[in-house]
Enzyme design. Structure first.
Site, short mmCIF file in Angstrom:
data_model
loop_
_atom_site.label_atom_id
_atom_site.label_comp_id
_atom_site.label_asym_id
_atom_site.label_seq_id
_atom_site.Cartn_x
_atom_site.Cartn_y
_atom_site.Cartn_z
N TYR A 53 0.83 -1.20 0.00
CA TYR A 53 0.00 0.00 0.00
C TYR A 53 0.87 1.25 0.00
CZ TYR A 53 -4.12 -2.87 1.08
OH TYR A 53 -5.14 -3.80 1.06
N PRO A 217 -16.65 -3.62 0.64
CA PRO A 217 -18.02 -3.94 1.05
C PRO A 217 -19.07 -3.09 0.33
CG PRO A 217 -16.92 -2.68 2.76
CD PRO A 217 -15.86 -3.07 1.77
N GLY A 220 -16.80 -0.72 -4.54
CA GLY A 220 -16.24 0.45 -5.20
C GLY A 220 -17.14 1.67 -5.17
N GLY A 221 -17.99 1.77 -4.14
CA GLY A 221 -18.91 2.89 -4.01
C GLY A 221 -20.28 2.64 -4.61
N LEU A 222 -20.45 1.55 -5.33
CA LEU A 222 -21.71 1.27 -6.01
C LEU A 222 -22.87 1.19 -5.03
CD1 LEU A 222 -22.76 0.43 -8.93
CD2 LEU A 222 -22.70 -1.91 -8.05
N GLY A 224 -23.08 2.61 -2.12
CA GLY A 224 -23.07 3.74 -1.19
C GLY A 224 -23.93 4.90 -1.65
#
Length: 332
Positions: A53, A217, A220-222, A224
């Site tokens: 990372y 979870p 990728g923002g889908l 949210g």
């Protein structure tokens, strides 16, 4: 905060896992420290990172940021269950991979753990995870290396990430023959929109006593509130990657719209519903959330206390049906 045991271990961890992948690339060191302080204050004791990372020329930077936070004292390290990962090439992206500087040979595991310990500023790692399956290194060699690290006190537990169900079985059967403890967790892509893990990974985890740690979870923002944000003129994470691919599919957009409408009907935020749903799933220890701000962390924290009614859970299964158990899911 609620806590649970990590798989079959006696280790108590929070039901929300703080993901640090944004620390460095998206969030500077000062804000990263603020987020970690807020998480710890809220009772989140399980932090996840990886040696790679920071990405690109900054590989290792995220571990360094976590290490500088530990160095501030105040019991930060003692109160944190620290997870990191090994597998990736830590050299420059534009150069060749030098032999034995990536994957899971005993040599690279030994080299990588020492480098992570230096960056993290600690003398032990609670959970050391294999970031990907290494098809060229036998499990006997991997467990020999891990057993040495456990004996040296450098790591306490080993986990996997992005492994298939049969990899989990192979790993733990080899460990059983050796008298090694084996894998205690699997970190995998798992959410309402991506439920293939339920076919074999989740059953394998249940059978061998692994805790599931879902990454992405919100897909990728889908999950949210992507369509609501789109209408409001926002883009964010859904403008690329797997979320963008799904939003380009009319049928998938319809499912996401139905999902957001369902959340609105119950007076709930879509992202919080997605996290709370994962907390109802078998073998799930806790989802990884990667907040870029303290506001995003606060939203994730609310999900832990959310109790989803049976009617809502049934409706979620109708919108996002799982694959069903194997072999039935693919046999007939």
């Amino acid at each position: 905060m609620k806590y649970t045991q990590l798989g079959r271990t006696g280790l108590q961890v929070s039901r929300l896992v703080l993901g640090t992948m944004n620390f460095g690339p998206q969030t500077d060191e000062a804000e990263s420290h603020t987020i970690m302080d807020a998480a710890l204050e809220a009772g989140v004791n399980f932090f996840d990172t990886a040696n790679v990372y920071g990405w690109g020329a900054n590989k290792g930077r995220t571990e360094e940021i976590v290490g500088s936070w530990f160095a501030r004292g105040g019991g930060r390290r003692d109160r944190t269950v620290l997870a990191t990962k090994v597998y990736a090439n830590m050299g420059t992206d534009d150069g060749p991979v030098w032999p034995n500087h990536h994957k899971l040979s005993a040599l690279n595991i030994r080299r990588a753990v020492d480098a992570s310990l230096r960056r993290l500023g600690t003398d032990y790692i609670d959970l050391y995870q294999f970031h990907h399956v290494d098809r060229n290194t036998p499990w006997d060699e991997i467990w020999q290396a891990i057993d040495v690290l456990v004996q040296q006190g450098k790591i306490l537990y080993a986990g996997s990430s992005n492994h298939a169900g049969w990899h989990i079985a192979q790993a733990n059967e080899t460990a059983r023959r050796r008298g090694s403890y084996g894998l205690v967790s699997e970190q995998c892509l798992y959410n309402l929109a991506e439920r293939r893990a339920e076919m074999e990974v989740v059953p394998a985890a249940e059978g061998y006593g692994l805790g599931i740690i879902p990454w992405s979870p919100l897909h990728g923002g889908l999950l949210g509130g992507a369509l609501r944000k789109e209408r409001e003129g926002g883009t964010g994470r859904t403008s690329s990657g797997r979320a963008a691919d799904m939003l380009a599919d009319p049928a998938a957009r319809a499912r996401i719209q139905a999902y957001e409408d369902l959340a609105d009907k119950h007076g709930l935020q879509p992202g919080e519903v997605a996290l709370a749903w994962l907390l109802t799933r078998p073998a799930v220890t806790g989802p990884i959330v990667g907040p870029r701000t303290t506001e995003q962390l606060a939203s994730a924290l609310r999900a832990v206390e959310l109790e989803l009614p049976a009617e809502l859970l049934t409706s979620l299964d109708e919108i996002f049906p799982g694959p069903g158990p194997s072999p039935e899911a693919f046999a007939w």
